[in-house]
Design a protein around this motif. Structure first.
Motif, PDB file in Angstrom:
ATOM      1  N   MET A   1      -0.413 -13.361 -85.772  1.00  0.00           N
ATOM      2  CA  MET A   1      -1.206 -12.325 -86.444  1.00  0.00           C
ATOM      3  C   MET A   1      -2.583 -12.206 -85.811  1.00  0.00           C
ATOM      4  O   MET A   1      -3.114 -11.102 -85.660  1.00  0.00           O
ATOM      5  N   GLY A   2      -3.157 -13.362 -85.440  1.00  0.00           N
ATOM      6  CA  GLY A   2      -4.449 -13.316 -84.756  1.00  0.00           C
ATOM      7  C   GLY A   2      -4.358 -12.534 -83.456  1.00  0.00           C
ATOM      8  O   GLY A   2      -5.240 -11.735 -83.126  1.00  0.00           O
ATOM      9  N   ILE A   3      -3.242 -12.750 -82.739  1.00  0.00           N
ATOM     10  CA  ILE A   3      -3.070 -12.012 -81.482  1.00  0.00           C
ATOM     11  C   ILE A   3      -2.958 -10.512 -81.767  1.00  0.00           C
ATOM     12  O   ILE A   3      -3.528  -9.683 -81.045  1.00  0.00           O
ATOM     13  N   GLU A   4      -2.236 -10.176 -82.843  1.00  0.00           N
ATOM     14  CA  GLU A   4      -2.120  -8.756 -83.198  1.00  0.00           C
ATOM     15  C   GLU A   4      -3.497  -8.161 -83.494  1.00  0.00           C
ATOM     16  O   GLU A   4      -3.795  -7.024 -83.117  1.00  0.00           O
ATOM     17  N   LEU A   5      -4.327  -8.959 -84.187  1.00  0.00           N
ATOM     18  CA  LEU A   5      -5.682  -8.480 -84.488  1.00  0.00           C
ATOM     19  C   LEU A   5      -6.444  -8.198 -83.201  1.00  0.00           C
ATOM     20  O   LEU A   5      -7.127  -7.181 -83.063  1.00  0.00           O
ATOM     21  N   MET A   6      -6.330  -9.122 -82.225  1.00  0.00           N
ATOM     22  CA  MET A   6      -7.046  -8.934 -80.961  1.00  0.00           C
ATOM     23  C   MET A   6      -6.544  -7.679 -80.256  1.00  0.00           C
ATOM     24  O   MET A   6      -7.334  -6.879 -79.729  1.00  0.00           O
ATOM     25  N   LEU A   7      -5.221  -7.490 -80.253  1.00  0.00           N
ATOM     26  CA  LEU A   7      -4.668  -6.296 -79.605  1.00  0.00           C
ATOM     27  C   LEU A   7      -5.170  -5.033 -80.285  1.00  0.00           C
ATOM     28  O   LEU A   7      -5.489  -4.028 -79.635  1.00  0.00           O
ATOM     29  N   ASN A   8      -5.259  -5.104 -81.629  1.00  0.00           N
ATOM     30  CA  ASN A   8      -5.744  -3.939 -82.355  1.00  0.00           C
ATOM     31  C   ASN A   8      -7.189  -3.628 -82.011  1.00  0.00           C
ATOM     32  O   ASN A   8      -7.575  -2.465 -81.916  1.00  0.00           O
ATOM     33  N   ALA A   9      -7.981  -4.699 -81.826  1.00  0.00           N
ATOM     34  CA  ALA A   9      -9.377  -4.480 -81.456  1.00  0.00           C
ATOM     35  C   ALA A   9      -9.455  -3.779 -80.109  1.00  0.00           C
ATOM     36  O   ALA A   9     -10.243  -2.839 -79.916  1.00  0.00           O
ATOM     37  N   VAL A  10      -8.612  -4.211 -79.180  1.00  0.00           N
ATOM     38  CA  VAL A  10      -8.603  -3.577 -77.865  1.00  0.00           C
ATOM     39  C   VAL A  10      -8.184  -2.111 -77.993  1.00  0.00           C
ATOM     40  O   VAL A  10      -8.790  -1.216 -77.377  1.00  0.00           O
ATOM     41  N   ASN A  11      -7.158  -1.859 -78.823  1.00  0.00           N
ATOM     42  CA  ASN A  11      -6.730  -0.480 -79.058  1.00  0.00           C
ATOM     43  C   ASN A  11      -7.882   0.367 -79.559  1.00  0.00           C
ATOM     44  O   ASN A  11      -8.049   1.512 -79.140  1.00  0.00           O
ATOM     45  N   LEU A  12      -8.639  -0.220 -80.499  1.00  0.00           N
ATOM     46  CA  LEU A  12      -9.744   0.542 -81.077  1.00  0.00           C
ATOM     47  C   LEU A  12     -10.743   0.933 -80.000  1.00  0.00           C
ATOM     48  O   LEU A  12     -11.213   2.074 -79.953  1.00  0.00           O
ATOM     49  N   SER A  13     -11.037  -0.012 -79.086  1.00  0.00           N
ATOM     50  CA  SER A  13     -12.031   0.356 -78.068  1.00  0.00           C
ATOM     51  C   SER A  13     -11.452   1.381 -77.095  1.00  0.00           C
ATOM     52  O   SER A  13     -12.150   2.302 -76.674  1.00  0.00           O
ATOM     53  N   PHE A  14     -10.154   1.266 -76.783  1.00  0.00           N
ATOM     54  CA  PHE A  14      -9.522   2.282 -75.941  1.00  0.00           C
ATOM     55  C   PHE A  14      -9.643   3.660 -76.573  1.00  0.00           C
ATOM     56  O   PHE A  14     -10.017   4.639 -75.928  1.00  0.00           O
ATOM     57  N   ILE A  15      -9.310   3.710 -77.874  1.00  0.00           N
ATOM     58  CA  ILE A  15      -9.296   5.008 -78.556  1.00  0.00           C
ATOM     59  C   ILE A  15     -10.694   5.581 -78.621  1.00  0.00           C
ATOM     60  O   ILE A  15     -10.904   6.783 -78.419  1.00  0.00           O
ATOM     61  N   SER A  16     -11.698   4.706 -78.875  1.00  0.00           N
ATOM     62  CA  SER A  16     -13.035   5.276 -79.009  1.00  0.00           C
ATOM     63  C   SER A  16     -13.555   5.772 -77.659  1.00  0.00           C
ATOM     64  O   SER A  16     -14.157   6.845 -77.588  1.00  0.00           O
ATOM     65  N   PHE A  17     -13.261   5.021 -76.584  1.00  0.00           N
ATOM     66  CA  PHE A  17     -13.640   5.536 -75.255  1.00  0.00           C
ATOM     67  C   PHE A  17     -12.950   6.857 -74.990  1.00  0.00           C
ATOM     68  O   PHE A  17     -13.565   7.835 -74.530  1.00  0.00           O
ATOM     69  N   SER A  18     -11.647   6.894 -75.287  1.00  0.00           N
ATOM     70  CA  SER A  18     -10.868   8.095 -75.018  1.00  0.00           C
ATOM     71  C   SER A  18     -11.414   9.281 -75.793  1.00  0.00           C
ATOM     72  O   SER A  18     -11.546  10.382 -75.262  1.00  0.00           O
ATOM     73  N   SER A  19     -11.775   9.028 -77.062  1.00  0.00           N
ATOM     74  CA  SER A  19     -12.254  10.123 -77.892  1.00  0.00           C
ATOM     75  C   SER A  19     -13.612  10.618 -77.422  1.00  0.00           C
ATOM     76  O   SER A  19     -13.866  11.820 -77.396  1.00  0.00           O
ATOM     77  N   TYR A  20     -14.491   9.683 -77.043  1.00  0.00           N
ATOM     78  CA  TYR A  20     -15.851  10.109 -76.695  1.00  0.00           C
ATOM     79  C   TYR A  20     -15.970  10.650 -75.287  1.00  0.00           C
ATOM     80  O   TYR A  20     -16.924  11.331 -74.964  1.00  0.00           O
ATOM     81  N   SER A  21     -15.018  10.301 -74.405  1.00  0.00           N
ATOM     82  CA  SER A  21     -15.113  10.870 -73.072  1.00  0.00           C
ATOM     83  C   SER A  21     -14.089  11.973 -72.852  1.00  0.00           C
ATOM     84  O   SER A  21     -14.014  12.529 -71.762  1.00  0.00           O
ATOM     85  N   GLY A  22     -13.283  12.279 -73.873  1.00  0.00           N
ATOM     86  CA  GLY A  22     -12.324  13.373 -73.750  1.00  0.00           C
ATOM     87  C   GLY A  22     -11.246  13.104 -72.721  1.00  0.00           C
ATOM     88  O   GLY A  22     -10.692  14.026 -72.144  1.00  0.00           O
ATOM     89  N   ASN A  23     -10.936  11.840 -72.520  1.00  0.00           N
ATOM     90  CA  ASN A  23      -9.932  11.483 -71.526  1.00  0.00           C
ATOM     91  C   ASN A  23      -8.722  10.877 -72.238  1.00  0.00           C
ATOM     92  O   ASN A  23      -8.849   9.903 -72.960  1.00  0.00           O
ATOM     93  N   LEU A  24      -7.555  11.468 -72.002  1.00  0.00           N
ATOM     94  CA  LEU A  24      -6.389  11.044 -72.773  1.00  0.00           C
ATOM     95  C   LEU A  24      -5.744   9.762 -72.269  1.00  0.00           C
ATOM     96  O   LEU A  24      -4.893   9.207 -72.943  1.00  0.00           O
ATOM     97  N   ASN A  25      -6.124   9.292 -71.087  1.00  0.00           N
ATOM     98  CA  ASN A  25      -5.466   8.113 -70.533  1.00  0.00           C
ATOM     99  C   ASN A  25      -5.571   6.910 -71.457  1.00  0.00           C
ATOM    100  O   ASN A  25      -4.663   6.098 -71.528  1.00  0.00           O
ATOM    101  N   GLY A  26      -6.681   6.817 -72.180  1.00  0.00           N
ATOM    102  CA  GLY A  26      -6.858   5.712 -73.108  1.00  0.00           C
ATOM    103  C   GLY A  26      -5.792   5.705 -74.183  1.00  0.00           C
ATOM    104  O   GLY A  26      -5.273   4.657 -74.550  1.00  0.00           O
ATOM    105  N   GLN A  27      -5.453   6.891 -74.677  1.00  0.00           N
ATOM    106  CA  GLN A  27      -4.437   6.954 -75.729  1.00  0.00           C
ATOM    107  C   GLN A  27      -3.072   6.522 -75.205  1.00  0.00           C
ATOM    108  O   GLN A  27      -2.301   5.867 -75.913  1.00  0.00           O
ATOM    109  N   ILE A  28      -2.788   6.890 -73.947  1.00  0.00           N
ATOM    110  CA  ILE A  28      -1.518   6.454 -73.354  1.00  0.00           C
ATOM    111  C   ILE A  28      -1.478   4.934 -73.299  1.00  0.00           C
ATOM    112  O   ILE A  28      -0.465   4.302 -73.611  1.00  0.00           O
ATOM    113  N   MET A  29      -2.631   4.353 -72.911  1.00  0.00           N
ATOM    114  CA  MET A  29      -2.690   2.904 -72.803  1.00  0.00           C
ATOM    115  C   MET A  29      -2.450   2.265 -74.160  1.00  0.00           C
ATOM    116  O   MET A  29      -1.733   1.264 -74.268  1.00  0.00           O
TER     117      MET A  29
END
Lengths: 397, 177, 108
Positions: free
Chosen positions: C41-69
């Motif tokens: 579960m801790g690992i899942e939490l870490m992965l989720n944190a990484v997802n969150l940063s991917f999504i926020s970068f993707s949203s703020y720079s308008g680049n969809l590659n983050g969402q694919i990742m």
């Protein structure tokens, strides 16, 4: 023009109204179910309290609320109390995302006419557009699938919180069943997605409100007098979807989780009174969602092509009845809402009829049906749909 | 401005609170339920970040499938509240928490110092960024990343076979078939 | 007041800090707990944190590659959870407990 107080108020009231609608549909459905089962089994059903036994519901509600409430001695108090509440959430969230009629588009108005007298508001309220649903969400289908997949938690929490072996078995069965049938459910929808090219419920319904139109080897064909419904393109998908929805609601042909002959009452063995009732509300809420989704995906949603489409209804109220402005928008939305409700009620009756007609599966039969029959058929349906669409829509010139 | 800030702070408080509960609850089932709530809250944060498709997938995959699997497995084990949930040793525990805190500090300071390096609009969400449609994601996924997508499919197949092989009972439930 | 301004003006940094805190929580969970499933579960939490940063970068720079990742990360996380739980079940069958120290005895 931003969002003003009037709009926020209307949207909040709308959400509460839809939730209350769902909750209040339950006693009626229980009544229909009891009378209907009596009708099917050639007996009377509740007919003593009030006309047609309708007041029975009120008596039941009072009984449920005033029953003693208890927690099993070794149960986990918080989880035990939370489970019925969690059972309500997925149904309510999913039902609120389904459009029940076309959006009401109000022009500017400064007074509310109420028959003989009018209320003067003093200032002009500017054009509004209210969706006839709890909230509009662009990716409606994904949202509804996601939210209804949360239903497994209520069962698991109930089963584990009661600290009872029967409950735990029921809960494990229920969640395994829900997860297994979710695959077939999701895959059977892919055909519809490919066909209509959208995740949005409103767009799906709009496409279905026209005459049957498809491209055949690159040329556009139109069949008059037939609606453009999903069921015509996707009969297999519709059947799989409907069967999987039965499994998701845990109702009779698939009610293994509460098989009373084996597991007492499954995951709600230890529940009584209003908590038990909340599980019922959750189950009927799921039934409502299932019927509404069936109507929206395969049977034209709130439209009924030649007779009731947004255009014809608008025309009727404005030209035949001679109204103008906002009343037309309101009345046409309400009439389409009635169309939706009629379709919804038909499907709810199918749910009830099936429950009192079919026997229960055995557990391994249930799993075999899910994994070995419905999943391959849904996959084949998806692939076939994709290939056919590719061939038919290709430019053949 | 306030309209964007209030939901963000509520959601991030909930996320952090339930993440904290996840790693501190002595009962593993409570951990799993708290983690599920964390996931759902994160899905709503994703909705707020103009990525509704990923938010929906988060609900379906994480909250709806992975966490249900966790909860089911834990219930099958029927574990009691753990007497000794945390690892032993005061000094090593202190070292672990301190180093994690140090990492968080480095990350936060790094984020704060690199504000100007990335060329983004740091206004409220959605300025200049249109809500991403699922069509765009699909086009990207099936054109540029189609190889990765296929490899992922292969990986999932391998994992399914492997998981069955690891947890299989000799004889099996369908031994007579 | 510049401080309240920084608090109220929610931007990319806020999401990244949230992600960093979430990642740290997951990491503490992985380091401190003894139950294998809670470690997962801790690992899942870490992965989720990484997802969150991917999504926020993707949203703020308008680049969809983050969402694919994020899409890929989610799939791999699901696969990882399946394998991890299968291992945990195997361990539980043998020792009736799922403590991380039993993983020393895993042999083919």
């Amino acid at each position: 023009m931003g969002v003003d107080l009037f709009e926020i108020t209307v949207n909040l009231v709308k959400m509460i109204f839809i939730f209350v609608m769902m909750v209040n549909a339950v006693p009626l459905l229980v009544w229909v179910e009891r009378r209907g089962s009596a009708f099917i089994q050639n007996r009377y059903g509740p007919n003593r309290v009030g006309p047609l036994g309708l007041v029975q519901l009120l008596a039941d509600a009072v009984k449920f609320i005033f029953k003693e409430e208890f927690v099993p001695g070794k149960g986990h108090r918080l989880v035990f109390y939370l489970a019925p509440v969690v059972a309500l959430i997925p149904g309510a969230l999913a039902f609120a995302a389904i459009p029940l009629s076309m959006p009401i588009e109000l022009g500017e108005f400064s007074q509310i006419p109420l028959g003989l007298f009018t209320i003067d508001l003093g200032e002009t309220y500017g054009p509004y557009r209210f969706a006839f649903q709890g909230y509009e969400i662009g990716i409606g289908i994904v949202f509804v699938l996601g939210v209804s997949s949360l239903a497994a938690y209520a069962l698991l929490m109930a089963g584990w919180g009661s600290a009872n072996k029967y409950s735990l078995y029921g809960a494990l069965r229920a969640s395994a069943q829900t997860i297994s049938y979710e695959l077939a459910l999701g895959l059977s929808l892919v055909g519809i997605l490919l066909l209509f090219n959208t995740f949005n419920f409103k767009e799906i319904v709009e496409i279905q409100s026209q005459a049957l139109t498809f491209s055949f080897l690159g040329s556009q064909m139109t069949v008059p007098y037939l609606p453009n419904w999903g069921i015509i393109y996707q009969p297999v998908g519709a059947i799989i979807f409907f069967a999987a929805m039965f499994a998701e609601t845990n109702r009779l042909p698939f009610d293994l989780p509460e098989a009373e002959a084996e597991l007492v009452a499954g995951y709600h063995t230890e529940y009584g009174g209003i908590k038990m009732n909340m599980f019922y509300i959750g189950e009927y809420g799921h039934m409502l969602v299932a019927s509404a989704l069936m109507v929206t995906f395969y049977f034209g949603g709130y439209t009924l092509y030649p007779f009731f489409t947004p255009e014809t209804v608008n025309q009727f109220w404005s030209e035949t009845m001679g109204l103008t402005g906002n009343p037309v928008a309101l009345l046409s939305s309400l009439s389409l809402h009635l169309v939706f409700m009629v379709k919804l009620v038909i499907f709810l009756w199918v749910f009830i009829h099936v429950r009192w007609t079919l026997p229960r599966f055995r557990y391994d039969q249930l799993m075999d049906l899910g994994w070995k029959t419905m999943l391959p058929w849904a996959l084949a349906n998806t692939i076939l749909t994709a290939v056919v669409i590719l061939i038919m829509r290709a430019a053949w010139s | 401005m306030l309209g964007a800030a209030i939901p963000f702070y509520i959601l991030s408080f909930l996320v952090l609170f339930f993440a904290y509960k996840t790693i501190t609850s002595p009962n593993p089932i409570h951990c799993a339920l708290h983690l599920a709530i964390t996931m759902i809250n994160l899905a709503f944060i994703f909705f707020g970040l103009n990525s509704p498709f990923i938010g929906g997938v988060q609900l379906v995959v994480y909250a709806g499938a992975v966490m249900v699997l966790f909860v089911m497995v834990l219930m099958l084990f029927d574990l009691k509240t753990e007497v000794r949930a945390f690892s032993r040793g005061l000094f090593s525990s202190f070292l672990k928490v301190a180093s994690s805190g140090f990492l968080a500090g480095i990350l936060i300071v790094g984020v704060l110092m690199s504000t100007d390096m990335l060329d983004v609009t740091s206004d409220s969400v959605g300025v200049g960024v249109k809500a991403t449609s699922s069509t765009d994601i699909a086009l990207l996924l099936f054109n540029q990343y189609v190889f990765a997508f296929e490899v992922l499919g292969l990986l999932l197949l391998l994992v399914a076979v492997g998981a069955v092989a690891v947890s299989r009972i000799p004889g099996g439930t369908h031994a007579n078939d | 007041m510049p401080m309240t301004e920084a608090f109220l003006n929610v931007g990319l940094n806020h999401y990244l800090i949230l992600s960093a805190l979430l990642f740290t929580m997951g990491m503490i969970g992985v380091l401190m707990r003894k139950n294998v499933i809670v470690i997962l579960m801790g690992i899942e939490l870490m992965l989720n944190a990484v997802n969150l940063s991917f999504i926020s970068f993707s949203s703020y720079s308008g680049n969809l590659n983050g969402q694919i990742m994020v899409f890929f990360v989610m799939t791999i996380a699901a696969a990882e959870a399946a394998v991890g739980l299968a291992l945990a079940v195997a361990i539980y069958k043998r020792y009736k407990e799922i403590n991380i120290r039993f993983f020393e005895q895993l042999r083919g």
